[in-house]
Design an enzyme around this catalytic site. Structure first.
Site, PDB file in Angstrom:
ATOM      1  N   ARG A 157       0.905  -1.478   0.566  1.00 23.24           N
ATOM      2  CA  ARG A 157      -0.098  -0.045   0.502  1.00 23.24           C
ATOM      3  C   ARG A 157       0.911   1.417  -0.124  1.00 23.24           C
ATOM      4  O   ARG A 157       0.561   2.149  -0.513  1.00 23.24           O
ATOM      5  CB  ARG A 157      -1.427  -0.022   1.613  1.00 23.24           C
ATOM      6  CG  ARG A 157      -2.060   1.091   1.502  1.00 23.24           C
ATOM      7  CD  ARG A 157      -1.846   2.287   1.873  1.00 23.24           C
ATOM      8  NE  ARG A 157      -1.379   2.292   3.379  1.00 23.24           N
ATOM      9  CZ  ARG A 157      -0.569   3.095   3.824  1.00 23.24           C
ATOM     10  NH1 ARG A 157      -0.256   4.287   2.676  1.00 23.24           N
ATOM     11  NH2 ARG A 157      -0.590   3.486   4.442  1.00 23.24           N
ATOM     12  N   CYS A 170       3.639   8.894   0.871  1.00 19.12           N
ATOM     13  CA  CYS A 170       1.922   9.467   0.372  1.00 19.12           C
ATOM     14  C   CYS A 170       2.267   9.946  -0.814  1.00 19.12           C
ATOM     15  O   CYS A 170       3.352  11.438  -0.640  1.00 19.12           O
ATOM     16  CB  CYS A 170       1.370  10.509   1.681  1.00 19.12           C
ATOM     17  SG  CYS A 170       0.008  10.926   1.336  1.00 19.12           S
ATOM     18  N   ASN A 186       9.856   4.192   3.492  1.00 22.16           N
ATOM     19  CA  ASN A 186       9.256   3.902   4.922  1.00 22.16           C
ATOM     20  C   ASN A 186      10.117   2.928   5.240  1.00 22.16           C
ATOM     21  O   ASN A 186      11.419   3.150   4.446  1.00 22.16           O
ATOM     22  CB  ASN A 186       8.477   2.836   4.822  1.00 22.16           C
ATOM     23  CG  ASN A 186       7.336   3.101   4.295  1.00 22.16           C
ATOM     24  OD1 ASN A 186       6.451   3.725   3.355  1.00 22.16           O
ATOM     25  ND2 ASN A 186       5.702   2.950   5.710  1.00 22.16           N
ATOM     26  N   HIS A 244       8.683   6.725   8.145  1.00 20.07           N
ATOM     27  CA  HIS A 244       9.614   7.009   7.505  1.00 20.07           C
ATOM     28  C   HIS A 244      10.481   7.058   7.790  1.00 20.07           C
ATOM     29  O   HIS A 244      10.974   8.048   8.577  1.00 20.07           O
ATOM     30  CB  HIS A 244       8.881   7.902   6.547  1.00 20.07           C
ATOM     31  CG  HIS A 244       7.453   7.925   5.891  1.00 20.07           C
ATOM     32  ND1 HIS A 244       7.629   7.477   4.390  1.00 20.07           N
ATOM     33  CD2 HIS A 244       6.265   6.838   6.206  1.00 20.07           C
ATOM     34  CE1 HIS A 244       6.109   6.538   4.178  1.00 20.07           C
ATOM     35  NE2 HIS A 244       5.647   6.454   5.213  1.00 20.07           N
TER      36      HIS A 244
HETATM   37  N1  COA Z   1     -13.176   4.854  -3.653  1.00 20.47           N
HETATM   38  C1  COA Z   1     -13.198   4.862  -5.233  1.00 20.47           C
HETATM   39  N2  COA Z   1     -14.443   6.017  -5.369  1.00 20.47           N
HETATM   40  C2  COA Z   1     -14.515   6.625  -4.652  1.00 20.47           C
HETATM   41  C3  COA Z   1     -13.972   7.018  -3.399  1.00 20.47           C
HETATM   42  C4  COA Z   1     -13.112   6.189  -3.231  1.00 20.47           C
HETATM   43  N3  COA Z   1     -12.791   5.696  -1.852  1.00 20.47           N
HETATM   44  N4  COA Z   1     -14.468   8.017  -2.143  1.00 20.47           N
HETATM   45  C5  COA Z   1     -14.719   8.554  -3.658  1.00 20.47           C
HETATM   46  N5  COA Z   1     -15.177   8.858  -4.651  1.00 20.47           N
HETATM   47  C6  COA Z   1     -15.172   8.488  -6.207  1.00 20.47           C
HETATM   48  C7  COA Z   1     -16.836   9.433  -5.742  1.00 20.47           C
HETATM   49  O1  COA Z   1     -18.197   8.375  -5.796  1.00 20.47           O
HETATM   50  C8  COA Z   1     -17.264  10.680  -7.025  1.00 20.47           C
HETATM   51  O2  COA Z   1     -16.836   9.908  -7.889  1.00 20.47           O
HETATM   52  P1  COA Z   1     -19.118  10.496  -8.842  1.00 20.47           P
HETATM   53  O3  COA Z   1     -17.787  11.767  -9.946  1.00 20.47           O
HETATM   54  O4  COA Z   1     -18.171   9.353  -9.740  1.00 20.47           O
HETATM   55  O5  COA Z   1     -19.707  10.686  -8.710  1.00 20.47           O
HETATM   56  C9  COA Z   1     -15.973  10.645  -6.714  1.00 20.47           C
HETATM   57  O6  COA Z   1     -14.994  10.096  -6.249  1.00 20.47           O
HETATM   58  C10 COA Z   1     -15.409  12.175  -6.256  1.00 20.47           C
HETATM   59  O7  COA Z   1     -15.871  12.073  -4.657  1.00 20.47           O
HETATM   60  P2  COA Z   1     -15.485  12.848  -3.398  1.00 20.47           P
HETATM   61  O8  COA Z   1     -16.657  12.691  -2.477  1.00 20.47           O
HETATM   62  O9  COA Z   1     -15.883  14.383  -4.070  1.00 20.47           O
HETATM   63  O10 COA Z   1     -14.165  12.963  -3.628  1.00 20.47           O
HETATM   64  P3  COA Z   1     -12.830  14.060  -3.430  1.00 20.47           P
HETATM   65  O11 COA Z   1     -13.025  14.456  -5.084  1.00 20.47           O
HETATM   66  O12 COA Z   1     -13.467  14.812  -2.558  1.00 20.47           O
HETATM   67  O13 COA Z   1     -11.899  13.519  -3.010  1.00 20.47           O
HETATM   68  C11 COA Z   1     -11.374  11.265  -1.657  1.00 20.47           C
HETATM   69  C12 COA Z   1     -11.650  12.798  -1.664  1.00 20.47           C
HETATM   70  C13 COA Z   1     -10.225  11.320  -0.426  1.00 20.47           C
HETATM   71  C14 COA Z   1     -11.926  10.637  -2.680  1.00 20.47           C
HETATM   72  C15 COA Z   1      -9.490  11.539  -2.161  1.00 20.47           C
HETATM   73  O14 COA Z   1      -8.884  12.689  -2.228  1.00 20.47           O
HETATM   74  C16 COA Z   1      -8.204  10.157  -2.452  1.00 20.47           C
HETATM   75  O15 COA Z   1      -8.712   9.745  -2.487  1.00 20.47           O
HETATM   76  N6  COA Z   1      -7.287  10.787  -1.509  1.00 20.47           N
HETATM   77  C17 COA Z   1      -6.057  10.250  -1.605  1.00 20.47           C
HETATM   78  C18 COA Z   1      -5.538   9.687  -0.191  1.00 20.47           C
HETATM   79  C19 COA Z   1      -4.510   8.315  -1.057  1.00 20.47           C
HETATM   80  O16 COA Z   1      -5.483   7.920  -0.597  1.00 20.47           O
HETATM   81  N7  COA Z   1      -3.635   8.968   0.228  1.00 20.47           N
HETATM   82  C20 COA Z   1      -2.501   8.470   0.931  1.00 20.47           C
HETATM   83  C21 COA Z   1      -2.590   7.543   1.782  1.00 20.47           C
HETATM   84  S1  COA Z   1      -1.962   8.568   3.702  1.00 20.47           S
HETATM   85 ZN    ZN Z   2       3.115   6.040   5.403  1.00 19.36          ZN
END
Ligand code: COA
Ligand code: ZN
Length: 305
Positions: free
Chosen positions: A13, A242, A251, A211
């Site tokens: 991950r 990240c 890490n 990390h």
């Molecule tokens: N898995 C799949 N699809 C997802 C989802 C998830 N966990 N969360 C949201 N979506 C989809 C929604 O259904 C929506 O789809 P649509 O446009 O087809 O309706 C779209 O994504 C936007 O949803 P929204 O709730 O508005 O999300 P956002 O655009 O505000 O983004 C996160 C928020 C959390 C999804 C995004 O910022 C993210 O994935 N960040 C990654 C964080 C990460 O992994 N960091 C590294 C680890 S620390």
């Molecule tokens: Zn980490």
């Protein structure tokens, strides 16, 4: 009796987040199999994030389902929001790690909401689990990213970290994971903060995630051990970081972490030779990446048993 320490592999991950090579699902599952065979009881196998944001995890449900079939393995998965938790639960998750950040700036950059909004969402995740009658079947850990400082906003207040830990424990978290996302922590700070967090989380176990960005990763593990922490995350070959935290790098390397813990008389249940062989395979799977870590370069000391 030897004190046991749990090392959770997060390479699949955290490790793969910053890697451009998309590993085939089959290879990810081979990695899980091999590492489970080397003695790992918990592996964070994937992340339920939108595939448009991190394409590496577009096979999250398949990876989780394959990993759930591995005997004796607790396959955990990261989720950044309720939607991710729902997808993970639908895919049969047994342990979910919900990540939020103690840094407002990083939380906005990472999940596009305030830390308080993420805390409210954590509560919704707990309610989702309860509404499915799965409280005893699914563990939910709260991960507090940037607990030791932030490359976007600078310092992060220890009282804020404790407040978040206390709230998450109160909502029913099964574990609190205190994370140094960008390698800002030092051992003195680690001892202090982990003790403070422990004093506000009651019986909820604490895990730590370091990390090695500035070479202090293993010293921080040793500091965590000194104050009683017995759960650590690590990433094979030191992969990781990240994508939404500027300056993030790898890490602590799993093999070096296990070597440290075993060297100081703790038991991990991990076969070092088998682990180094998995690392060699990973090296062959990710030919475009440079793996880190020391042990793989020189092998264990003659005095190591
Ligand atoms: N898995 C799949 N699809 C997802 C989802 C998830 N966990 N969360 C949201 N979506 C989809 C929604 O259904 C929506 O789809 P649509 O446009 O087809 O309706 C779209 O994504 C936007 O949803 P929204 O709730 O508005 O999300 P956002 O655009 O505000 O983004 C996160 C928020 C959390 C999804 C995004 O910022 C993210 O994935 N960040 C990654 C964080 C990460 O992994 N960091 C590294 C680890 S620390
Ligand atoms: Zn980490």
């Amino acid at each position: 009796m030897t004190d046991h320490v749990s090392v959770r592999e997060v390479g699949l991950r955290d490790g793969l987040q910053l890697v451009s090579t998309i590993l085939p699902t089959k290879t990810k599952l081979e990695w899980c199999q091999e590492q489970a065979a080397a003695g790992f009881r918990e592996i964070e196998v994937t992340s339920f994030v939108p595939p448009s944001i991190l394409p590496q995890f577009s096979d999250a449900a398949e990876v989780l389902s394959g990993a759930l079939a591995i005997d004796g393995l607790l396959a955990s998965t990261l989720v950044p929001n309720l939607k991710g938790a729902v997808r993970a639960m639908d895919a049969g998750a047994r342990k979910i790690t919900f990540v939020l950040s103690a840094s407002e700036a990083h939380n906005q950059s990472n999940v596009r909401r305030s830390t308080d909004e993420s805390l409210a969402m954590f509560r919704e995740v707990m309610e989702e689990r309860a509404s499915r009658n799965l409280v005893d079947e699914i563990q939910i850990a709260g991960v507090i990213a940037k607990s030791f400082g932030c490359s976007l906003q600078g310092s992060v207040s220890e009282s804020r970290v404790c407040e978040i830990a206390n709230l998450m424990a109160g909502y029913g978290a099964d574990e609190i994971n205190v994370a140094d996302t960008v390698g800002y922590a030092n051992p003195v700070q680690v001892e202090r903060l982990l003790q403070k967090v422990d004093s506000v989380t009651g019986a909820v176990p604490i895990a730590a995630h370091f990390h090695d960005t500035r070479g202090m990763g293993l010293a921080n593990v040793a500091a965590g051990v000194r104050v009683g922490v017995r759960r650590f995350d690590a990433s094979l070959g030191g992969l990781g970081g990240c994508p939404f935290a500027p300056g993030a790098t790898g890490n602590i390397a799993t093999e070096d972490c296990v070597y440290l813990l075993e060297s100081i008389g703790l038991s991990t249940g991990i076969d070092m030779q088998a682990l180094l062989e998995v690392r060699e395979k990973l090296n062959n799977w990710l030919t475009d990446e440079r793996l880190e870590g020391r042990l793989s370069k020189v092998g264990v000391a003659k005095t190591f048993s």
